[in-house]
Design a protein around this motif. Structure first.
Motif, PDB file in Angstrom:
ATOM      1  N   CYS A 135       0.825  -1.213   0.000  1.00 61.55           N
ATOM      2  CA  CYS A 135       0.000   0.000   0.000  1.00 61.55           C
ATOM      3  C   CYS A 135       0.861   1.267   0.000  1.00 61.55           C
ATOM      4  N   HIS A 136       2.145   1.118  -0.367  1.00 61.06           N
ATOM      5  CA  HIS A 136       3.079   2.249  -0.475  1.00 61.06           C
ATOM      6  C   HIS A 136       3.254   2.958   0.877  1.00 61.06           C
ATOM      7  N   LEU A 137       3.370   2.146   1.921  1.00 61.96           N
ATOM      8  CA  LEU A 137       3.593   2.683   3.266  1.00 61.96           C
ATOM      9  C   LEU A 137       5.091   2.735   3.566  1.00 61.96           C
ATOM     10  N   THR A 138       5.464   3.641   4.483  1.00 65.60           N
ATOM     11  CA  THR A 138       6.866   3.753   4.897  1.00 65.60           C
ATOM     12  C   THR A 138       6.934   3.694   6.428  1.00 65.60           C
ATOM     13  N   ALA A 139       8.142   3.883   6.947  1.00 64.95           N
ATOM     14  CA  ALA A 139       8.337   3.851   8.407  1.00 64.95           C
ATOM     15  C   ALA A 139       7.536   4.954   9.098  1.00 64.95           C
ATOM     16  N   ALA A 140       7.218   6.020   8.339  1.00 60.10           N
ATOM     17  CA  ALA A 140       6.499   7.156   8.932  1.00 60.10           C
ATOM     18  C   ALA A 140       5.104   6.786   9.411  1.00 60.10           C
ATOM     19  N   CYS A 141       4.528   5.717   8.852  1.00 55.70           N
ATOM     20  CA  CYS A 141       3.159   5.338   9.241  1.00 55.70           C
ATOM     21  C   CYS A 141       3.131   4.353  10.400  1.00 55.70           C
ATOM     22  N   CYS A 142       4.309   3.892  10.826  1.00 57.19           N
ATOM     23  CA  CYS A 142       4.351   2.817  11.822  1.00 57.19           C
ATOM     24  C   CYS A 142       3.827   3.261  13.193  1.00 57.19           C
ATOM     25  N   GLN A 143       3.923   4.557  13.462  1.00 60.29           N
ATOM     26  CA  GLN A 143       3.353   5.042  14.715  1.00 60.29           C
ATOM     27  C   GLN A 143       1.834   4.894  14.696  1.00 60.29           C
ATOM     28  N   ASP A 144       1.235   5.180  13.512  1.00 56.74           N
ATOM     29  CA  ASP A 144      -0.215   5.002  13.367  1.00 56.74           C
ATOM     30  C   ASP A 144      -0.589   3.525  13.437  1.00 56.74           C
ATOM     31  N   LEU A 145       0.223   2.663  12.766  1.00 55.19           N
ATOM     32  CA  LEU A 145      -0.040   1.216  12.807  1.00 55.19           C
ATOM     33  C   LEU A 145       0.040   0.692  14.239  1.00 55.19           C
ATOM     34  N   SER A 146       0.918   1.290  15.018  1.00 59.21           N
ATOM     35  CA  SER A 146       1.059   0.867  16.415  1.00 59.21           C
ATOM     36  C   SER A 146      -0.243   1.050  17.174  1.00 59.21           C
ATOM     37  N   THR A 147      -0.958   2.117  16.832  1.00 56.81           N
ATOM     38  CA  THR A 147      -2.256   2.373  17.465  1.00 56.81           C
ATOM     39  C   THR A 147      -3.228   1.236  17.180  1.00 56.81           C
ATOM     40  N   CYS A 148      -3.193   0.761  15.906  1.00 59.09           N
ATOM     41  CA  CYS A 148      -4.071  -0.361  15.529  1.00 59.09           C
ATOM     42  C   CYS A 148      -3.693  -1.629  16.272  1.00 59.09           C
ATOM     43  N   ILE A 149      -2.390  -1.862  16.363  1.00 56.96           N
ATOM     44  CA  ILE A 149      -1.915  -3.094  17.000  1.00 56.96           C
ATOM     45  C   ILE A 149      -2.355  -3.169  18.455  1.00 56.96           C
TER      46      ILE A 149
END
Length: 1125
Positions: free
Chosen positions: A870-884
């Motif tokens: 989905c063309h994601l980078t390390a910059a989105c990992c903080q947001d993904l952490s919220t989902c996790i």
């Protein structure tokens, strides 16, 4: 340079006007050449231009004679000025005549004198030696023979002609396509009912087509000239007509002139009558020699200049498999005819001669052993264009032709049958008669049996001669015997054996069902092989009579033998007979049969056919590889058009999966689905298929066709899943789908429309269905062109309180980050979503940020989220952490995104959070290195919920895996599946992995594929596999550079390991020896392995034997051959 007579003739012909040139060709057609010269064929003159006419005249008359003929014609035409100009050049012509007898191209006076001198010497030598006389004698005999061949082959009898009526072969002959290829026909379909797609693909492959004139041309690769050409084709395709055309074209000087001095025709039907006769081969071929003085010695002394056309090899009633010692080597030996023919075919006699052989496709395998290095050429028959032309010529009215042709094109079976000229005639005859009677053409062509019944009905005239029942039964019995024995020609002995005399079959001769052979009054056949199969089917359908115990006729295999043979995929010769048997179950067809032939159709045949169908269905349930045969079963059931019978056969079906390639397939499927009253799940893939000679696209299905399908499905109260994935669906079809399903009260739960070419406008049509059916919880719209506009519509539907979608799949739907705001809002309002797939959409980090506002909400109940590529980078990992951290999320797939080690560090922090309940994490191809493995190791030690981790295709190296293994040895680590494929691991990493396998009690699945572990690494792993503490159940070692030596270690481990149930070893060079070691280990009673996956390769006879024994002794064991890693 002196102008040749040929060029001069062209120059004069170019001076003629178009009208004068037409007249010149008319005079040329009627001109009589002098004694010793051949007439120019009329067919060639008509299409010839100035240069072609000059070439033809010179070829047939010689240069000087051609000039004289031209002068004569110009004088007759009254072209005085042209004639006088040509006459003035006569002195030069005389000089050219003289020069043509000596060496050409010499212009000097001295060379001319030498040429004249040596020409005179040559003529004297020929005269003294007798060679000149011999050449004249040979030419005279050849002309006489050619004239005899023309007389014999230029006329042919039409099957419907009156006595004494003949047609010119040139007028009757239709060009046929010839394919230069040998294709074995081992598919279940009959040779006439082979898949229309297969036939179309051959037609499309224009590069392999060959002309008759090029049959004996050298092979492109080797430059070698073939001595044997085998023309193969279906019954009625025109093999004999083509063979006769070859004879005629050669005799008229249009074919093989430089290659063969003599061409002889041998009919295998005639050979059958001579099989008891002893004769010389020279005498055998003199039937076409008109003079009593046979110059065979001179002719047969040059075998390299001879061609023998052997027509109908499949019709021989004797074999040609004599011992080589029994064959003859000289054409003058007196031998039985079978020995002579076999000697010619097997090249012990006249080995330098050439052979052109015709035979049926299905019979070729029985006689192919006779030939050494033959060129195989298949007669394809009519192309689609030729079929259309035939229909136009037959009907004489393009509108009627179009009406009939459109019906045939949509019926794959009938359309394919029309590639045979005779079948094209039969089908056109039937449809034309139905038009005259103003009958429904769709009903006439609905099934193959119905069409044949229409044709048979048209042959019966009121008050006409009828046949006694015993004669009809005898003919049916003879037809069945012929099908089993591969016989299509019957003599009077065959008739008598089945209680028939020649006079008894006169009624069938009058009906043009049965025919007397044109070359032999004592030889009979059905008008086409398919009619023989029709009568063979009647033999099995008729009520049984008590067989006479002392009957000289051997028993014919029963109906159960017939059906069992039809199920055998290696045979095809009974397929159409079985197809007709099902057609006889139709009440109308049965009634017509009984009226026409005054017979009684048995009711017991229905029980046999029903049991056979049910057994086939059970076999498919047991073996998934046979599920493609379901459409064949449906085709048999469709042929019956008998609702009671079809219901009995398939009412119990709960699941159906079909691939459809034609409109007939679609109609057959809909017909049968209607009677599957317990159907719960259906998958229909209606493929797009288009070739030059045959095409089928979904657009050929009318909206009414789709409406019929959806209305049938909507009436089924048990249907829970509808899958139309892979089918191109227009807006009109989606509209019909939603309309039909919305009106119904049925409880559909799953709807799959992936890869259906849907657009945003389709989403609007689907919205009403999604709002009104609370039972619908699963929707798959993946791989469609929905775009952000489509997503907007979907989000509006999700906000509706009546929408109950819980599983939404939208991968590769061309979304951008612009749609994420709408989706986030919809997910907040729609708290029932449990599964969301947005893979392969360009969401980017900004889109992920918007989504996580909803996904991180405590009220969000999402359990599985797929965001791969989905063309994601390390910059989105903080947001993904919220989902996790959301307690409901148990599965996250972020594969194929550039997260790097810094992004992984953020994810690991969330994975260690107490509220994280994630069980499955997919991070393959995320640009990770061994630097992130310390963080991952920390997660594995603390996170008790994570059971599946995919780190494949990341550069972890040996050091990174060593860090992971330290955590895996930790007693509280609950990881069950670890994917480490293509992680740049070597044999050194196997020591740490081996230690884990000995201690870890939870790890059950390990994938180490695409790592160069080699035999040394596997040796270390096998030490752990042999340990009693090892709990591993699945091990994948694809592409690990293993050899037979590695199999030695694996086989030893398999004998002692008690937990491993699946081992995958594809992509390794194990060799036959390595596979044999594995098979021997599997044979050990202590080995618990249940599935072994290997590459597809041909095993040695010994290894194959071990595998066969293994499958017998351990029937539960699956040995899978796969090319996939």
């Amino acid at each position: 340079m002196t102008e040749s007579l040929r060029c001069r003739l062209v120059r004069y012909l170019e001076e003629l006007t178009d009208e004068e040139f037409k007249k010149f060709k008319l005079y040329l057609e009627d001109s009589s050449p002098r004694e010793g010269f051949l007439r120019v064929p009329r067919g060639q003159i008509k299409k010839a231009d100035n240069t072609d006419v000059a070439e033809l005249m010179v070829r047939h008359y010689g240069e000087c004679e051609a000039w004289d003929v031209a002068l004569m014609i110009w004088e007759k035409m009254g072209l005085r000025e042209l004639w006088e100009q040509a006459k003035r050049e006569d002195p030069q012509i005389d000089k050219l005549r003289c020069n043509s007898r000596i060496l050409r191209g010499k212009n000097s006076k001295s060379d001319g004198r030498k040429s004249i001198f040596w020409g005179h010497v040559g003529r004297l030598w020929k005269r003294w030696s007798g060679l000149d006389h011999m050449n004249q004698w040979d030419e005279g005999n050849r002309r006489t023979y050619r004239n005899r061949i023309i007389e014999k082959f230029q006329l042919m009898r039409d099957r419907n002609s009156c006595p004494g009526e003949y047609e010119n072969l040139h007028h009757r002959f239709t060009q046929l396509l010839l394919l230069q290829e040998y294709r074995y026909r081992e598919q279940k379909e009959h040779e006439l009912l082979a898949s229309g797609r297969e036939h179309a693909e051959i037609m499309e492959n224009q590069g392999q087509l060959i002309e008759v004139a090029a049959l004996f041309d050298p092979y492109e690769k080797t430059g070698v000239h073939p001595q044997i050409v085998v023309l193969q084709g279906a019954a009625g395709i025109g093999k004999t007509t083509l063979a006769r055309k070859v004879m005629l074209d050669w005799a008229e000087g249009n074919l093989y002139q430089d290659k063969f001095h003599y061409v002889f025709y041998l009919s295998c039907r005639e050979m059958n009558h001579l099989r008891e006769k002893k004769t010389k081969f020279a005498d055998l071929i003199t039937n076409d020699w008109p003079s009593l003085e046979d110059p065979m010695t001179e002719i047969l002394s040059q075998p390299e200049k001879l061609l023998f056309v052997i027509d109908g090899l499949d019709e021989l009633k004797f074999s040609c498999d004599e011992h080589s010692f029994d064959l003859c080597k000289h054409w003058n030996q007196r031998q039985p005819v079978p020995i002579l023919l076999s000697s010619l075919l097997r090249k012990t006699m006249l080995p330098e001669s050439s052979l052109l052989i015709t035979t049926r496709l299905t019979a070729l395998g029985k006689c192919d052993f006779l030939f050494e290095n033959p060129r195989h050429v298949e007669i394809l028959g009519f192309s689609e264009e030729d079929r259309w032309k035939y229909f136009c010529n037959f009907f004489g009215d393009e509108d009627k032709a179009q009406q009939a042709f459109s019906l045939i094109v949509n019926n794959e079976t009938l359309f394919t049958m029309c590639f045979v000229p005779l079948m094209c005639w039969i089908i056109c005859t039937c449809l034309k008669q139905q038009m005259r009677r103003k009958k429904d053409l769709k009903q006439s062509s609905k099934t193959t049996t119905t069409l044949y019944m229409c044709y048979l009905s048209s042959l019966v005239t009121p008050g006409g001669r009828s046949c006694p029942v015993q004669h009809h039964r005898g003919l049916c019995r003879m037809a069945a015997e012929g099908i089993w024995e591969g016989k299509i020609l019957f003599d009077e002995d065959d008739l008598r054996r089945h209680g028939l005399e020649a006079s008894d079959v006169s009624a069938f001769l009058d009906m043009h069902i049965f025919q007397r052979d044109t070359d032999s009054e004592n030889c009979y056949s059905f008008i086409h092989l398919s009619f023989q199969e029709f009568f063979a089917a009647m033999f099995y359908a008729l009520e049984e009579e008590k067989e006479i115990s002392d009957s000289p006729t051997p028993p014919i295999p029963g109906v159960k033998d017939l059906l069992e043979k039809c199920r055998d995929s290696a045979t095809s010769f009974v397929a159409l007979t079985v197809h007709f048997l099902f057609g006889f179950l139709n009440a109308d067809n049965r009634k017509r049969l009984e009226e026409i032939f005054r017979c009684k159709i048995s009711q017991e045949i229905k029980i046999d056919l029903l049991q056979w169908i049910q057994a086939g269905i059970e076999q498919q349930h047991r073996d998934s590889s046979l599920r493609n045969d379901l459409l064949e079963i449906f085709s048999h059931l469709y042929e019956t058009q008998n609702e009671e019978f079809v219901t009995s056969a398939i009412a119990h079906f709960s699941e159906i999966s079909l691939n459809i390639y034609s409109k007939l397939h679609f109609l057959v499927s809909v017909f049968c689905i209607k009677f599957c009253h317990n159907l719960e799940s259906i998958h229909l893939n209606i493929a797009r298929f288009q070739l030059k000679s045959l095409q089928f696209t979904v657009s050929q299905l009318a909206v009414a066709d789709w409406q019929h399908l959806f209305s049938v499905l909507a009436k089924n109260q048990n249907l829970r899943e509808l899958d139309l994935s892979g089918t191109e669906l227009a807006n009109s079809v989606i509209n019909v789908l939603c309309s039909e399903l919305s009106q119904s009260s049925f409880k559909l739960q799953k709807l799959s429309l992936s890869k259906c070419q849907l657009t945003a406008s389709c989403c609007q049509l689907l919205s009403s269905l999604l709002k009104n059916h609370r039972s619908l919880i699963y929707l798959d719209l993946s791989m469609n062109f929905l775009g952000d506009e489509g997503m907007k519509v979907i989000c509006e539907v999700l906000k509706n309180k009546n929408c109950n979608i819980q599983d939404l799949r939208l991968s590769r739907c061309h979304f951008s980050n612009a749609c994420c705001k709408n989706l986030s809002s919809a997910l907040k309002a729609h708290g029932r979503m449990k599964y969301l797939d947005l893979s392969e959409n360009n969401l980017q980090d900004i889109g992920m940020n918007l989504l996580c506002e909803a996904l991180g909400n405590p009220d969000c109940n999402l359990q599985e989220l797929k965001l791969s590529q989905c063309h994601l980078t390390a910059a989105c990992c903080q947001d993904l952490s919220t989902c996790i951290k959301n307690q409901s999320l148990i599965h996250l797939d972020a594969s194929g995104n550039v997260l790097h080690d810094c992004g992984m560090k953020l994810l690991c922090e969330a994975l260690r959070h107490p509220s994280c309940n994630l069980q499955k994490l997919m991070l393959s191809l995320c640009h990770l290195t061994d630097s992130c493995c310390q963080d991952v190791s920390s997660v594995l030690k603390s996170n008790q919920s994570l059971t599946h981790l995919d780190l494949g295709c990341n550069n972890l190296h040996n050091h990174g895996v060593k860090l992971l293994c330290e955590a895996l040895e930790y007693q509280h680590c609950n990881l069950q599946t670890l994917e480490l494929w293509n992680c740049q691991l070597s044999a050194a990493s196997c020591y740490a992995l081996s230690s884990v396998l000995k201690k870890n009690q939870s790890l059950t699945h390990l994938n180490l594929g695409a790592n160069p572990l080699r035999n040394n690494g596997v040796k270390v792993l096998c030490e752990a596999l042999g340990n009693q503490n090892c709990k591993l159940q699945e091990l994948k070692l694809c592409k690990c550079l293993l050899s037979a030596a590695g199999c030695q270690y694996l086989s030893s481990a398999l004998k002692s390991n008690q937990s491993l149930i699946h081992l995958k070893l594809t992509g390794n060079g194990l060799s036959d020896d390595g596979v044999k070691l594995l098979f021997k280990a599997l044979g050990n009673q202590d080995c618990k392995l249940q599935k072994l996956t290997l590459d597809k390769w041909k095993l040695s006879a010994d290894t194959q034997r071990i595998q066969d024994e293994l499958r017998q002794s351990k029937p539960h064991l699956i040995i899978e051959n796969s090319s996939l890693c």
